[in-house]
Write an enzyme that holds these catalytic residues in place. Structure first.
Site, PDB file in Angstrom:
ATOM      1  N   ARG A   1       0.868  -0.761  -0.023  1.00  0.00           N
ATOM      2  CA  ARG A   1      -0.281   0.000   0.272  1.00  0.00           C
ATOM      3  C   ARG A   1       0.312   1.640   0.182  1.00  0.00           C
ATOM      4  O   ARG A   1       0.574   2.475  -0.068  1.00  0.00           O
ATOM      5  CB  ARG A   1      -0.679   0.548   1.289  1.00  0.00           C
ATOM      6  CG  ARG A   1      -2.516  -0.729   0.928  1.00  0.00           C
ATOM      7  CD  ARG A   1      -3.598  -0.034   0.429  1.00  0.00           C
ATOM      8  NE  ARG A   1      -4.597  -1.085  -0.256  1.00  0.00           N
ATOM      9  CZ  ARG A   1      -5.125  -0.428   0.261  1.00  0.00           C
ATOM     10  NH1 ARG A   1      -6.055   0.407   1.012  1.00  0.00           N
ATOM     11  NH2 ARG A   1      -6.194  -1.108  -0.242  1.00  0.00           N
TER      12      ARG A   1
ATOM     13  N   HIS B   1      16.179 -10.072   5.861  1.00  0.00           N
ATOM     14  CA  HIS B   1      16.125 -10.555   4.993  1.00  0.00           C
ATOM     15  C   HIS B   1      16.258  -9.085   3.551  1.00  0.00           C
ATOM     16  O   HIS B   1      15.363  -9.011   3.008  1.00  0.00           O
ATOM     17  CB  HIS B   1      15.529 -11.707   3.901  1.00  0.00           C
ATOM     18  CG  HIS B   1      16.432 -12.574   3.045  1.00  0.00           C
ATOM     19  ND1 HIS B   1      17.129 -13.836   3.198  1.00  0.00           N
ATOM     20  CD2 HIS B   1      17.326 -11.982   2.515  1.00  0.00           C
ATOM     21  CE1 HIS B   1      16.950 -13.595   1.717  1.00  0.00           C
ATOM     22  NE2 HIS B   1      17.673 -12.692   1.078  1.00  0.00           N
TER      23      HIS B   1
ATOM     24  N   ARG C   1      16.410  -7.686   0.223  1.00  0.00           N
ATOM     25  CA  ARG C   1      17.022  -8.084  -1.028  1.00  0.00           C
ATOM     26  C   ARG C   1      17.402  -6.612  -1.832  1.00  0.00           C
ATOM     27  O   ARG C   1      17.359  -5.417  -1.614  1.00  0.00           O
ATOM     28  CB  ARG C   1      16.135  -8.348  -1.839  1.00  0.00           C
ATOM     29  CG  ARG C   1      16.297 -10.156  -1.308  1.00  0.00           C
ATOM     30  CD  ARG C   1      15.592 -10.991  -2.264  1.00  0.00           C
ATOM     31  NE  ARG C   1      15.341 -12.140  -1.684  1.00  0.00           N
ATOM     32  CZ  ARG C   1      14.961 -13.175  -1.233  1.00  0.00           C
ATOM     33  NH1 ARG C   1      13.969 -12.529  -0.060  1.00  0.00           N
ATOM     34  NH2 ARG C   1      15.448 -14.447  -1.262  1.00  0.00           N
TER      35      ARG C   1
ATOM     36  N   HIS D   1      10.192  -5.917   0.716  1.00  0.00           N
ATOM     37  CA  HIS D   1      10.260  -6.065   1.204  1.00  0.00           C
ATOM     38  C   HIS D   1      10.931  -5.898   2.314  1.00  0.00           C
ATOM     39  O   HIS D   1      10.551  -4.210   2.568  1.00  0.00           O
ATOM     40  CB  HIS D   1      10.146  -7.590   1.181  1.00  0.00           C
ATOM     41  CG  HIS D   1      11.188  -8.511   1.479  1.00  0.00           C
ATOM     42  ND1 HIS D   1      11.851  -8.310   1.562  1.00  0.00           N
ATOM     43  CD2 HIS D   1      10.693  -9.269   0.396  1.00  0.00           C
ATOM     44  CE1 HIS D   1      12.855  -9.878   0.576  1.00  0.00           C
ATOM     45  NE2 HIS D   1      11.348 -10.511   0.060  1.00  0.00           N
TER      46      HIS D   1
ATOM     47  N   GLU E   1      19.849 -11.233   7.092  1.00  0.00           N
ATOM     48  CA  GLU E   1      19.962 -12.524   6.345  1.00  0.00           C
ATOM     49  C   GLU E   1      20.241 -11.701   4.317  1.00  0.00           C
ATOM     50  O   GLU E   1      19.686 -11.004   4.222  1.00  0.00           O
ATOM     51  CB  GLU E   1      19.569 -13.791   6.415  1.00  0.00           C
ATOM     52  CG  GLU E   1      17.909 -13.730   5.483  1.00  0.00           C
ATOM     53  CD  GLU E   1      17.550 -14.890   6.017  1.00  0.00           C
ATOM     54  OE1 GLU E   1      17.327 -15.340   6.747  1.00  0.00           O
ATOM     55  OE2 GLU E   1      16.004 -14.651   5.214  1.00  0.00           O
TER      56      GLU E   1
ATOM     57  N   THR F   1      12.833 -16.407  -3.376  1.00  0.00           N
ATOM     58  CA  THR F   1      13.112 -16.383  -2.154  1.00  0.00           C
ATOM     59  C   THR F   1      14.452 -17.291  -2.416  1.00  0.00           C
ATOM     60  O   THR F   1      14.475 -17.744  -3.285  1.00  0.00           O
ATOM     61  CB  THR F   1      11.632 -17.139  -0.864  1.00  0.00           C
ATOM     62  OG1 THR F   1      12.152 -17.908  -0.064  1.00  0.00           O
ATOM     63  CG2 THR F   1      11.154 -18.914  -1.637  1.00  0.00           C
TER      64      THR F   1
ATOM     65  N   HIS G   1      13.949 -22.566   6.656  1.00  0.00           N
ATOM     66  CA  HIS G   1      13.160 -22.812   5.295  1.00  0.00           C
ATOM     67  C   HIS G   1      11.588 -23.539   6.127  1.00  0.00           C
ATOM     68  O   HIS G   1      12.740 -24.912   5.909  1.00  0.00           O
ATOM     69  CB  HIS G   1      14.242 -22.629   4.605  1.00  0.00           C
ATOM     70  CG  HIS G   1      13.593 -21.849   3.099  1.00  0.00           C
ATOM     71  ND1 HIS G   1      13.100 -22.120   2.600  1.00  0.00           N
ATOM     72  CD2 HIS G   1      14.372 -20.885   2.319  1.00  0.00           C
ATOM     73  CE1 HIS G   1      12.295 -21.293   1.621  1.00  0.00           C
ATOM     74  NE2 HIS G   1      13.738 -20.278   1.467  1.00  0.00           N
ATOM     75  N   ASP G   2      10.319 -23.243   5.342  1.00  0.00           N
ATOM     76  CA  ASP G   2       9.399 -24.076   5.230  1.00  0.00           C
ATOM     77  C   ASP G   2       9.473 -24.723   6.395  1.00  0.00           C
ATOM     78  O   ASP G   2       8.570 -26.068   6.618  1.00  0.00           O
ATOM     79  CB  ASP G   2       9.354 -24.487   4.084  1.00  0.00           C
ATOM     80  CG  ASP G   2       9.531 -23.991   2.865  1.00  0.00           C
ATOM     81  OD1 ASP G   2       8.372 -23.955   2.340  1.00  0.00           O
ATOM     82  OD2 ASP G   2      10.710 -23.640   2.525  1.00  0.00           O
TER      83      ASP G   2
ATOM     84  N   GLY H   1       9.469 -17.234   9.109  1.00  0.00           N
ATOM     85  CA  GLY H   1       8.928 -16.540   8.314  1.00  0.00           C
ATOM     86  C   GLY H   1       7.753 -16.684   7.777  1.00  0.00           C
ATOM     87  O   GLY H   1       6.437 -17.135   8.598  1.00  0.00           O
TER      88      GLY H   1
HETATM   89  N1  PXP Z   1      16.495 -18.654   6.199  1.00  0.00           N
HETATM   90  C1  PXP Z   1      16.577 -18.499   5.344  1.00  0.00           C
HETATM   91  C2  PXP Z   1      18.186 -18.378   4.886  1.00  0.00           C
HETATM   92  C3  PXP Z   1      16.298 -17.872   4.634  1.00  0.00           C
HETATM   93  O1  PXP Z   1      16.228 -17.032   2.787  1.00  0.00           O
HETATM   94  C4  PXP Z   1      14.786 -17.551   4.767  1.00  0.00           C
HETATM   95  C5  PXP Z   1      12.814 -16.655   3.745  1.00  0.00           C
HETATM   96  O2  PXP Z   1      14.061 -15.979   4.067  1.00  0.00           O
HETATM   97  C6  PXP Z   1      14.359 -18.772   5.409  1.00  0.00           C
HETATM   98  C7  PXP Z   1      14.893 -19.016   6.386  1.00  0.00           C
HETATM   99  C8  PXP Z   1      12.345 -18.630   6.379  1.00  0.00           C
HETATM  100  O3  PXP Z   1      12.301 -18.816   5.785  1.00  0.00           O
HETATM  101  P1  PXP Z   1      10.438 -19.347   5.475  1.00  0.00           P
HETATM  102  O4  PXP Z   1       9.920 -17.597   5.230  1.00  0.00           O
HETATM  103  O5  PXP Z   1      10.052 -20.141   4.707  1.00  0.00           O
HETATM  104  O6  PXP Z   1      10.549 -19.973   7.047  1.00  0.00           O
END
Ligand code: PXP
Length: 237
Positions: free
Chosen positions: A18, A43, A45, A50, A70, A100, A190-191, A213
């Site tokens: 927005r 993170h 970029r 974001h 990160e 991602t 991640h996930d 996240g």
């Molecule tokens: N670790 C790293 C290095 C990532 O790039 C990410 C995604 O930005 C995450 C953890 C978190 O992953 P998720 O959003 O799937 O929980």
């Protein structure tokens, strides 16, 4: 104790949709802390789609818990991290336009580059972590390059979990033993989700930190942020 670091990139994505300041990224980060998060991850970029550089500077003096930045160590990322001096920097091998992170580093091919970058952060007193797969050689080269920790890329675990969780976690347990034998700290991310986190933790209780996240922020739509964070924390007990 395994720390929960909440990745707040999705909050910034929502705000940016927005163009204003709702939701306020700093307020959400502080609320995550007061609801029990042990750290905040961002993170940034290069396209700032974001988290923006300004967010990183705004967050730094206000956070009470661990701040983890990160990203891919391009010159401007290195510069930002050295100025902000978070508790931890996590190096991720993703290209600028990537949706991602979808792989760990090839720490062998990128050894000289990683070694040089890690030196800069180590000399600045910032703890370093390198995002890797479960391959032993990748972990060994991360250690040789000077990383304090590795972050295991857990998407393959999360994908395989619904079919066969024992098989899904097995390579991660082996990798985590290698990490421990090398004297490195251990992060994962991640996930990870409310469905798969507790089993991962039960099998690798010496994990230092998970960074989460997407699933966490999505769960918060239904459960609210406070309860969601408490439920993720409960998975780490
Ligand atoms: N670790 C790293 C290095 C990532 O790039 C990410 C995604 O930005 C995450 C953890 C978190 O992953 P998720 O959003 O799937 O929980």
């Amino acid at each position: 104790m395994t720390r929960l670091s909440v990745n707040i990139n999705k909050i910034a994505t929502l705000r940016n949709a927005r163009g204003g300041d709702i939701p306020n990224v700093v307020k959400v980060a502080l609320d995550c802390e007061s609801f029990g998060a042990d750290g905040i991850t961002v993170h940034p970029r290069p396209d700032e789609r974001h988290i923006r550089h300004k967010d990183v500077y705004d967050l730094r003096p206000l956070l009470h818990t661990e701040f983890n930045i990160e990203g891919y160590p391009a010159p401007e990322f290195i510069d930002l991290v050295l100025k902000v001096k978070p508790h931890q920097v996590t190096l991720v091998p993703d290209s600028p336009g990537q949706i991602t992170s979808n792989a760990g580093w090839d720490t062998k091919s990128n050894f000289d580059f990683l070694n040089e970058v890690l030196d800069k952060f180590n000399n600045a007193g910032i703890r370093t972590s390198v995002f890797v797969s479960t391959e032993t050689e990748m972990i060994e080269y991360a250690a040789k390059a000077g990383a304090d920790r590795v972050e295991l890329y857990t998407e393959p675990y999360a994908k395989a979990y619904p079919q066969n969780r024992e098989a899904a976690v097995a390579p991660f347990v082996e990798a985590a033993k290698v990490v421990r034998s090398l004297g490195l700290g251990l992060n994962a991310g991640h996930d990870l989700s409310l469905a798969n986190l507790n089993y991962f933790y039960q099998n690798i209780p010496w994990l230092d930190e998970v960074s989460i996240g997407h699933a966490l922020i999505s769960d918060a739509l239904y459960l609210g942020l406070e309860r969601t964070i408490q439920e993720y924390k409960n998975c780490l007990r």
